[in-house]
Motif scaffolding. Structure first.
Motif, PDB file in Angstrom:
ATOM      1  N   LEU A  93       0.842  -1.202   0.000  1.00  0.00           N
ATOM      2  CA  LEU A  93       0.000   0.000   0.000  1.00  0.00           C
ATOM      3  C   LEU A  93       0.875   1.250   0.000  1.00  0.00           C
ATOM      4  O   LEU A  93       0.601   2.213  -0.702  1.00  0.00           O
ATOM      5  N   ALA A  94       1.954   1.227   0.771  1.00  0.00           N
ATOM      6  CA  ALA A  94       2.836   2.397   0.836  1.00  0.00           C
ATOM      7  C   ALA A  94       3.545   2.605  -0.493  1.00  0.00           C
ATOM      8  O   ALA A  94       3.642   3.722  -0.986  1.00  0.00           O
ATOM      9  N   SER A  95       3.987   1.518  -1.108  1.00  0.00           N
ATOM     10  CA  SER A  95       4.756   1.665  -2.340  1.00  0.00           C
ATOM     11  C   SER A  95       3.863   2.065  -3.506  1.00  0.00           C
ATOM     12  O   SER A  95       4.341   2.509  -4.529  1.00  0.00           O
ATOM     13  N   VAL A  96       2.562   1.923  -3.371  1.00  0.00           N
ATOM     14  CA  VAL A  96       1.675   2.393  -4.435  1.00  0.00           C
ATOM     15  C   VAL A  96       0.907   3.628  -4.001  1.00  0.00           C
ATOM     16  O   VAL A  96      -0.165   3.914  -4.499  1.00  0.00           O
ATOM     17  N   GLY A  97       1.454   4.353  -3.061  1.00  0.00           N
ATOM     18  CA  GLY A  97       0.950   5.701  -2.841  1.00  0.00           C
ATOM     19  C   GLY A  97       0.199   5.986  -1.550  1.00  0.00           C
ATOM     20  O   GLY A  97      -0.198   7.115  -1.320  1.00  0.00           O
ATOM     21  N   ALA A  98      -0.025   5.002  -0.690  1.00  0.00           N
ATOM     22  CA  ALA A  98      -0.711   5.309   0.569  1.00  0.00           C
ATOM     23  C   ALA A  98       0.328   5.627   1.635  1.00  0.00           C
ATOM     24  O   ALA A  98       0.849   4.749   2.290  1.00  0.00           O
ATOM     25  N   LYS A  99       0.656   6.898   1.782  1.00  0.00           N
ATOM     26  CA  LYS A  99       1.797   7.278   2.618  1.00  0.00           C
ATOM     27  C   LYS A  99       1.381   7.629   4.039  1.00  0.00           C
ATOM     28  O   LYS A  99       0.897   8.703   4.298  1.00  0.00           O
ATOM     29  N   LYS A 117       0.203   8.118  -8.951  1.00  0.00           N
ATOM     30  CA  LYS A 117       0.287   8.943 -10.168  1.00  0.00           C
ATOM     31  C   LYS A 117       1.731   9.277 -10.521  1.00  0.00           C
ATOM     32  O   LYS A 117       1.986  10.153 -11.327  1.00  0.00           O
ATOM     33  N   ASN A 118       2.647   8.582  -9.911  1.00  0.00           N
ATOM     34  CA  ASN A 118       4.055   8.923 -10.120  1.00  0.00           C
ATOM     35  C   ASN A 118       4.725   8.172 -11.242  1.00  0.00           C
ATOM     36  O   ASN A 118       5.947   8.166 -11.332  1.00  0.00           O
ATOM     37  N   GLU A 119       3.942   7.475 -12.073  1.00  0.00           N
ATOM     38  CA  GLU A 119       4.572   6.702 -13.129  1.00  0.00           C
ATOM     39  C   GLU A 119       4.361   7.331 -14.496  1.00  0.00           C
ATOM     40  O   GLU A 119       3.424   8.095 -14.701  1.00  0.00           O
ATOM     41  N   ALA A 120       5.247   6.998 -15.413  1.00  0.00           N
ATOM     42  CA  ALA A 120       5.114   7.432 -16.801  1.00  0.00           C
ATOM     43  C   ALA A 120       5.268   6.192 -17.661  1.00  0.00           C
ATOM     44  O   ALA A 120       5.986   5.256 -17.304  1.00  0.00           O
ATOM     45  N   MET A 121       4.560   6.181 -18.803  1.00  0.00           N
ATOM     46  CA  MET A 121       4.578   4.999 -19.667  1.00  0.00           C
ATOM     47  C   MET A 121       5.433   5.264 -20.905  1.00  0.00           C
ATOM     48  O   MET A 121       5.347   6.329 -21.516  1.00  0.00           O
ATOM     49  N   VAL A 140      -2.290   6.420 -14.522  1.00  0.00           N
ATOM     50  CA  VAL A 140      -2.248   6.159 -13.081  1.00  0.00           C
ATOM     51  C   VAL A 140      -2.225   4.648 -12.886  1.00  0.00           C
ATOM     52  O   VAL A 140      -2.780   3.902 -13.697  1.00  0.00           O
ATOM     53  N   LYS A 141      -1.544   4.236 -11.845  1.00  0.00           N
ATOM     54  CA  LYS A 141      -1.538   2.811 -11.512  1.00  0.00           C
ATOM     55  C   LYS A 141      -2.495   2.601 -10.344  1.00  0.00           C
ATOM     56  O   LYS A 141      -2.353   3.244  -9.306  1.00  0.00           O
ATOM     57  N   VAL A 142      -3.467   1.726 -10.528  1.00  0.00           N
ATOM     58  CA  VAL A 142      -4.427   1.434  -9.456  1.00  0.00           C
ATOM     59  C   VAL A 142      -4.213  -0.011  -9.025  1.00  0.00           C
ATOM     60  O   VAL A 142      -4.103  -0.906  -9.866  1.00  0.00           O
ATOM     61  N   SER A 143      -4.121  -0.236  -7.722  1.00  0.00           N
ATOM     62  CA  SER A 143      -3.805  -1.580  -7.226  1.00  0.00           C
ATOM     63  C   SER A 143      -4.789  -2.040  -6.163  1.00  0.00           C
ATOM     64  O   SER A 143      -5.231  -1.247  -5.329  1.00  0.00           O
ATOM     65  N   LYS A 197      -1.067  -8.719  -4.773  1.00  0.00           N
ATOM     66  CA  LYS A 197      -1.430  -7.443  -5.400  1.00  0.00           C
ATOM     67  C   LYS A 197      -1.759  -7.613  -6.877  1.00  0.00           C
ATOM     68  O   LYS A 197      -1.102  -8.381  -7.574  1.00  0.00           O
ATOM     69  N   VAL A 198      -2.787  -6.918  -7.342  1.00  0.00           N
ATOM     70  CA  VAL A 198      -3.048  -6.805  -8.784  1.00  0.00           C
ATOM     71  C   VAL A 198      -3.028  -5.317  -9.098  1.00  0.00           C
ATOM     72  O   VAL A 198      -3.700  -4.534  -8.427  1.00  0.00           O
ATOM     73  N   SER A 199      -2.229  -4.936 -10.089  1.00  0.00           N
ATOM     74  CA  SER A 199      -2.165  -3.526 -10.483  1.00  0.00           C
ATOM     75  C   SER A 199      -2.535  -3.373 -11.943  1.00  0.00           C
ATOM     76  O   SER A 199      -2.140  -4.197 -12.769  1.00  0.00           O
ATOM     77  N   VAL A 200      -3.264  -2.307 -12.246  1.00  0.00           N
ATOM     78  CA  VAL A 200      -3.538  -1.980 -13.644  1.00  0.00           C
ATOM     79  C   VAL A 200      -3.128  -0.541 -13.900  1.00  0.00           C
ATOM     80  O   VAL A 200      -3.174   0.300 -13.007  1.00  0.00           O
ATOM     81  N   LEU A 201      -2.723  -0.303 -15.129  1.00  0.00           N
ATOM     82  CA  LEU A 201      -2.387   1.043 -15.563  1.00  0.00           C
ATOM     83  C   LEU A 201      -3.579   1.522 -16.390  1.00  0.00           C
ATOM     84  O   LEU A 201      -4.014   0.821 -17.321  1.00  0.00           O
ATOM     85  N   ILE A 202      -4.119   2.683 -16.032  1.00  0.00           N
ATOM     86  CA  ILE A 202      -5.275   3.215 -16.772  1.00  0.00           C
ATOM     87  C   ILE A 202      -5.066   4.706 -17.023  1.00  0.00           C
ATOM     88  O   ILE A 202      -4.184   5.325 -16.404  1.00  0.00           O
TER      89      ILE A 202
END
Ligand code: ASP
Ligand code: MG
Length: 416
Positions: A202-208, A262-266, A344-347, A383-388
């Motif tokens: 959770l922390a690594s995907v943005g829940a700080k 939201k810190n990723e770029a494709m 954005v990556k949603v997990s 974890k399952v993550s999708v990029l949307i």
């Protein structure tokens, strides 16, 4: 009697009035007969101010001197808390990193090597309370070192492990860890129990809420962590090992939380030759440049055709990554390179995933029902993550939160 580390963040330490409130909370634990060591942050905004002063002094400053400057914020709050506790009749004293000592290596983002707990043992024997500045240690050369921004959480956990505490309580300005960002989903609920692994995801995907490093350390020492509010007296979130969950929470939700980042770029490369070594030729220079590649999708070429490659990198590293790839363009021989930052990556995260099928399918169907296009997918055991596309962030988080049964009971009843 329990042995506890109580850690207070910058908002809790911002000003004498709040420090008085902290002292009262600490005093209550001590009066219950507990052995207490307190770890404090600098006052909110103080570390930023000190960092800025270093920058103004010289754009390329010496990390050793930076540490001398930025470690001072915690020295001030430790002393003030000890004074306040003494004023309330407690036997309290501050101990700087060099006095325990908290041995560390490096500067500006130092690592803790070892903490001596002897001083603390003596304090506890005499019924005292120890106040320790977070974020700081001392190097083998005797210099003050700091642990990197947000490092007080790590100080607290390391201290708890060194003094063999029963638990480490992290008092902060939120009252716990939530199933998702309550600003996006007001129906988010506070979690009573989260595992270390879930918290790391959770922390690594943005829940700080905690410095990620501190959670890894707690996991390593199996140190129970509790996140709770310094302003309200109510139960927070307990972060523990898997084993502690299985006994008491058989019916726990399969999914624990939904996070977004939201810190990723494709980056998409097209027209790649379908020969061995192509992918290695692209990712090796990125690895050498210290770029952390996250999601990777490669399209399988139809016989004799070229393939495509899509992957994500941190937004801050995008320009740098493109430059590295351009360098190998001729050698690899791809057609085009495209980039997209509106993603954005949603997990969905949960240890229950290990023993339940269909978690990913639910995610894909839920997003499909809303017409949300998935650009890339990754999975791990929990974890399952999708990029949307970024514009769907709020909608995706909200519908997934409902789909996995995470809405508060009141909200769920209303929907029925
Ligand atoms: N005061 C330091 C910072 O703001 C360390 C901490 O509070 O965790 O980064
Ligand atoms: Mg913090």
């Amino acid at each position: 009697m329990a042995r506890i580390v109580m850690k207070f963040g910058g908002t809790s330490m911002a000003g004498i009035e709040r420090i008085r409130h902290v002292a009262a909370t600490v005093g209550r634990e001590a009066e219950r007969g507990n052995q207490v060591a307190v770890v404090v942050s600098a006052m909110a905004g103080e570390t930023d101010r000190l960092v800025q002063l270093c920058r103004e002094a010289a754009s390329l400053y010496d990390p050793r001197e930076y540490d001398v400057v930025v470690a001072s914020g915690e020295q001030v709050t430790s002393g003030l808390l000890a004074i306040t506790l003494q004023g309330m009749g407690f036997n309290a004293r501050s101990y700087m990193g060099w006095q325990l000592p908290i041995r560390a290596s490096g500067h500006a983002a130092a690592l803790i090597d070892h903490i001596e707990a002897d001083v603390l043992e003596r304090v506890f024997e005499q019924g005292g309370i120890a106040v320790i500045p977070g974020f700081q240690g001392v190097t083998a050369e005797g210099d003050v070192a700091t642990l990197g921004r947000g490092g007080s959480d790590t100080s607290a956990v390391a201290l708890a492990a060194a003094m063999k505490a029963d638990r480490c309580d992290i008092y902060t300005d939120v009252d716990g860890v939530y199933t998702t960002d309550p600003r996006i989903v007001p129906r988010a609920r506070k979690l009573a129990l989260v595992t270390y692994e879930e918290m790391l995801e959770l922390a690594s995907v943005g829940a700080k809420v905690l410095q990620t490093r501190s959670v890894g350390l707690a996991m390593r020492y199996n140190m129970p962590l509790q996140v709770l509010s310094s302003f309200e007296d109510k139960p927070g979130t307990l972060i523990v090992g898997d084993d502690a969950i299985e006994d008491s929470h058989m019916e726990r939700n399969v999914i624990t939380g939904i996070a977004h980042d939201k810190n990723e770029a494709m980056i998409t490369l097209t027209g790649l030759p379908d020969v061995p070594g192509t992918v290695a030729a692209i990712f090796s220079p990125l690895a050498a440049a210290n770029v952390n590649v996250d999601m990777i999708v490669q399209s399988v070429p139809v016989r004799g055709d070229t393939s495509g490659l899509t992957f994500t990198v941190p937004r801050a590293a995008l320009a740098h990554s493109v430059a590295e790839i351009e360098k190998v363009r001729e050698k690899v021989g791809f057609h085009a390179i495209q980039t997209d930052t509106n993603i954005v990556k949603v997990s969905a995260v949960g240890v229950g995933m290990r023993s339940n099928a269909g978690i990913a399918a639910t995610m894909f169907q839920t997003l499909a029902d809303r017409g949300i296009n998935i650009l890339a997918i990754t999975t791990s055991e929990i974890k399952v993550s999708v990029l949307i596309p970024e514009e769907y962030t709020e909608l995706a988080v909200r519908v997934l939160h409902t789909a996995y049964g995470l809405d508060t009971d009141a909200a769920a009843e209303e929907a029925e």
